[in-house]
Design a protein around this motif. Structure first.
Motif, PDB file in Angstrom:
ATOM      1  N   VAL A 129      14.235  32.262   9.150  1.00  0.00           N
ATOM      2  CA  VAL A 129      13.012  31.486   9.371  1.00  0.00           C
ATOM      3  C   VAL A 129      11.954  32.351  10.063  1.00  0.00           C
ATOM      4  CG1 VAL A 129      12.026  29.482  10.549  1.00  0.00           C
ATOM      5  CG2 VAL A 129      14.285  29.312   9.493  1.00  0.00           C
ATOM      6  N   LEU A 130      12.372  33.107  11.075  1.00  0.00           N
ATOM      7  CA  LEU A 130      11.417  33.960  11.793  1.00  0.00           C
ATOM      8  C   LEU A 130      10.884  35.074  10.899  1.00  0.00           C
ATOM      9  CD1 LEU A 130      13.046  34.301  15.351  1.00  0.00           C
ATOM     10  CD2 LEU A 130      11.254  32.751  14.590  1.00  0.00           C
ATOM     11  N   ILE A 131      11.756  35.665  10.108  1.00  0.00           N
ATOM     12  CA  ILE A 131      11.317  36.731   9.194  1.00  0.00           C
ATOM     13  C   ILE A 131      10.316  36.191   8.187  1.00  0.00           C
ATOM     14  CG2 ILE A 131      12.098  38.221   7.297  1.00  0.00           C
ATOM     15  CD1 ILE A 131      14.616  38.769   8.902  1.00  0.00           C
ATOM     16  N   PHE A 132      10.531  34.943   7.746  1.00  0.00           N
ATOM     17  CA  PHE A 132       9.582  34.346   6.802  1.00  0.00           C
ATOM     18  C   PHE A 132       8.182  34.286   7.411  1.00  0.00           C
ATOM     19  CE2 PHE A 132       7.212  30.570   5.501  1.00  0.00           C
ATOM     20  CZ  PHE A 132       7.072  30.811   4.146  1.00  0.00           C
ATOM     21  N   PHE A 133       8.077  33.763   8.637  1.00  0.00           N
ATOM     22  CA  PHE A 133       6.756  33.627   9.242  1.00  0.00           C
ATOM     23  C   PHE A 133       6.189  34.976   9.685  1.00  0.00           C
ATOM     24  CE2 PHE A 133       8.206  29.230   9.688  1.00  0.00           C
ATOM     25  CZ  PHE A 133       7.084  28.576   9.219  1.00  0.00           C
ATOM     26  N   ARG A 134       7.059  35.964   9.910  1.00  0.00           N
ATOM     27  CA  ARG A 134       6.562  37.281  10.343  1.00  0.00           C
ATOM     28  C   ARG A 134       6.165  38.166   9.165  1.00  0.00           C
ATOM     29  NH1 ARG A 134       4.075  40.859  11.461  1.00  0.00           N
ATOM     30  NH2 ARG A 134       4.502  42.675  12.774  1.00  0.00           N
ATOM     31  N   ILE A 135       6.921  38.090   8.069  1.00  0.00           N
ATOM     32  CA  ILE A 135       6.707  39.037   6.962  1.00  0.00           C
ATOM     33  C   ILE A 135       6.236  38.350   5.681  1.00  0.00           C
ATOM     34  CG2 ILE A 135       7.840  40.742   5.482  1.00  0.00           C
ATOM     35  CD1 ILE A 135       9.723  41.338   7.823  1.00  0.00           C
ATOM     36  N   ALA A 136       6.932  37.280   5.261  1.00  0.00           N
ATOM     37  CA  ALA A 136       6.616  36.662   3.974  1.00  0.00           C
ATOM     38  C   ALA A 136       5.359  35.801   4.036  1.00  0.00           C
ATOM     39  CB  ALA A 136       7.806  35.820   3.503  1.00  0.00           C
ATOM     40  N   ALA A 137       5.210  35.027   5.097  1.00  0.00           N
ATOM     41  CA  ALA A 137       4.075  34.101   5.171  1.00  0.00           C
ATOM     42  C   ALA A 137       2.717  34.800   5.063  1.00  0.00           C
ATOM     43  CB  ALA A 137       4.162  33.276   6.463  1.00  0.00           C
ATOM     44  N   PRO A 138       2.485  35.945   5.735  1.00  0.00           N
ATOM     45  CA  PRO A 138       1.175  36.609   5.589  1.00  0.00           C
ATOM     46  C   PRO A 138       0.861  36.999   4.149  1.00  0.00           C
ATOM     47  CG  PRO A 138       2.321  37.458   7.508  1.00  0.00           C
ATOM     48  CD  PRO A 138       3.302  36.599   6.770  1.00  0.00           C
ATOM     49  N   LYS A 139       1.888  37.254   3.342  1.00  0.00           N
ATOM     50  CA  LYS A 139       1.652  37.658   1.948  1.00  0.00           C
ATOM     51  C   LYS A 139       1.144  36.508   1.092  1.00  0.00           C
ATOM     52  CE  LYS A 139       5.144  41.314   2.100  1.00  0.00           C
ATOM     53  NZ  LYS A 139       4.131  42.369   2.236  1.00  0.00           N
ATOM     54  N   ILE A 140       1.347  35.263   1.571  1.00  0.00           N
ATOM     55  CA  ILE A 140       0.825  34.107   0.830  1.00  0.00           C
ATOM     56  C   ILE A 140      -0.363  33.479   1.576  1.00  0.00           C
ATOM     57  CG2 ILE A 140       3.000  33.601  -0.299  1.00  0.00           C
ATOM     58  CD1 ILE A 140       3.531  31.442   1.780  1.00  0.00           C
ATOM     59  N   GLY A 141      -0.935  34.256   2.494  1.00  0.00           N
ATOM     60  CA  GLY A 141      -2.154  33.811   3.164  1.00  0.00           C
ATOM     61  C   GLY A 141      -1.953  33.055   4.458  1.00  0.00           C
ATOM     62  N   LEU A 142      -0.694  32.891   4.880  1.00  0.00           N
ATOM     63  CA  LEU A 142      -0.434  32.190   6.140  1.00  0.00           C
ATOM     64  C   LEU A 142      -0.193  33.221   7.245  1.00  0.00           C
ATOM     65  CD1 LEU A 142       0.081  29.580   7.703  1.00  0.00           C
ATOM     66  CD2 LEU A 142       2.476  29.695   6.984  1.00  0.00           C
ATOM     67  N   ASN A 143      -1.222  33.500   8.004  1.00  0.00           N
ATOM     68  CA  ASN A 143      -1.068  34.475   9.091  1.00  0.00           C
ATOM     69  C   ASN A 143      -1.709  33.925  10.363  1.00  0.00           C
ATOM     70  OD1 ASN A 143      -3.944  35.362   9.279  1.00  0.00           O
ATOM     71  ND2 ASN A 143      -3.518  35.989   7.152  1.00  0.00           N
ATOM     72  N   PHE A 144      -1.491  34.635  11.441  1.00  0.00           N
ATOM     73  CA  PHE A 144      -1.970  34.173  12.750  1.00  0.00           C
ATOM     74  C   PHE A 144      -2.802  35.266  13.423  1.00  0.00           C
ATOM     75  CE2 PHE A 144       2.180  32.422  11.672  1.00  0.00           C
ATOM     76  CZ  PHE A 144       1.882  31.071  11.634  1.00  0.00           C
TER      77      PHE A 144
END
Length: 227
Positions: free
Chosen positions: A66-81
């Motif tokens: 779950v953490l890897i998704f939000f750290r690495i995968a999510a930014p690639k689909i436009g979800l970043n912080f």
């Protein structure tokens, strides 16, 4: 022991990151978990199914994924912080820290949801029916009648979930947040001859923090039981 004392500022800063991860994720997971629990017992079948699917998927997924998704995968689909960059002295809350907070929140909320749902099931059905009979809508029944009692009944399982969250913050160290676990690993690398002392100091602090949480939960449980 000298390794910890010589780097006391860094150790304190690491545990500050740990506590910030815990407090922020804890509060957000309580909010999200309560909403999910309300959806799971709500009258709209589509929302019940959506909440149940969320809990089933997240609860059965390892936290690290779950953490890897939000750290690495999510930014690639436009979800970043990237918009998060707050500095308090030596403490910096950036996109990496925020991604870990979001991951811990999403993961913990699934367990909070089930803990609160068990509390909701402990509330007598007649009370909800009586509230509906006097005209309260579903949201009013949950807010005024069911959830206050459900929280009282859910203190022990909620305490267990929050204690697990405190220990789960160490996973954030694997993604680069310099919290307690990451600092301990760094000290172990720099002071190989003092590894046992370093381990014992960090373990002791975690035990103290967990005992503080357990004490607060016990006090709340006793107070609400009397009330």
């Amino acid at each position: 022991m000298d390794a910890v004392l010589d780097n006391l500022d860094a150790v304190v800063r690491a545990f500050t990151y740990t506590l910030l991860l815990f407090v922020i994720s804890g509060v957000l997971s309580l909010v999200l978990g309560t909403l999910l629990a309300a959806l799971r017992v709500g009258p709209i079948s589509v929302l019940r199914l959506a909440a149940a699917t969320y809990v089933t998927i997240v609860r059965n997924t390892p936290l690290l994924i779950v953490l890897i998704f939000f750290r690495i995968a999510a930014p690639k689909i436009g979800l970043n912080f990237n918009f998060v960059d707050v500095q308090f002295g030596d403490i910096r809350l950036n996109n990496l820290f925020t991604a870990c907070v979001v991951g811990l929140t999403v993961y913990t909320a699934a367990f909070v949801c089930e803990a609160i749902r068990s509390g909701i099931n402990a509330v007598q059905l007649g009370q909800a029916e009586a509230a509906r009979a006097i005209g309260l809508p579903f949201a009013g029944v949950m807010r005024e009648v069911v959830l206050p009692q459900a929280f009282r009944a859910s203190v022990p399982p909620l305490a267990s979930v929050q204690i697990a969250l405190l220990k789960n913050t160490t996973v954030a160290g694997a993604l680069g947040v310099f919290e307690a676990f990451a600092r301990m690993r760094s000290l172990n690398n720099d002071y190989a001859t003092q590894r046992i002392e370093i381990f014992l100091v960090f373990a002791f602090v975690f035990v103290v923090l967990v005992e503080v949480l357990s004490f607060i939960a016990n006090r709340l449980e006793r107070r609400w039981r009397i009330a």
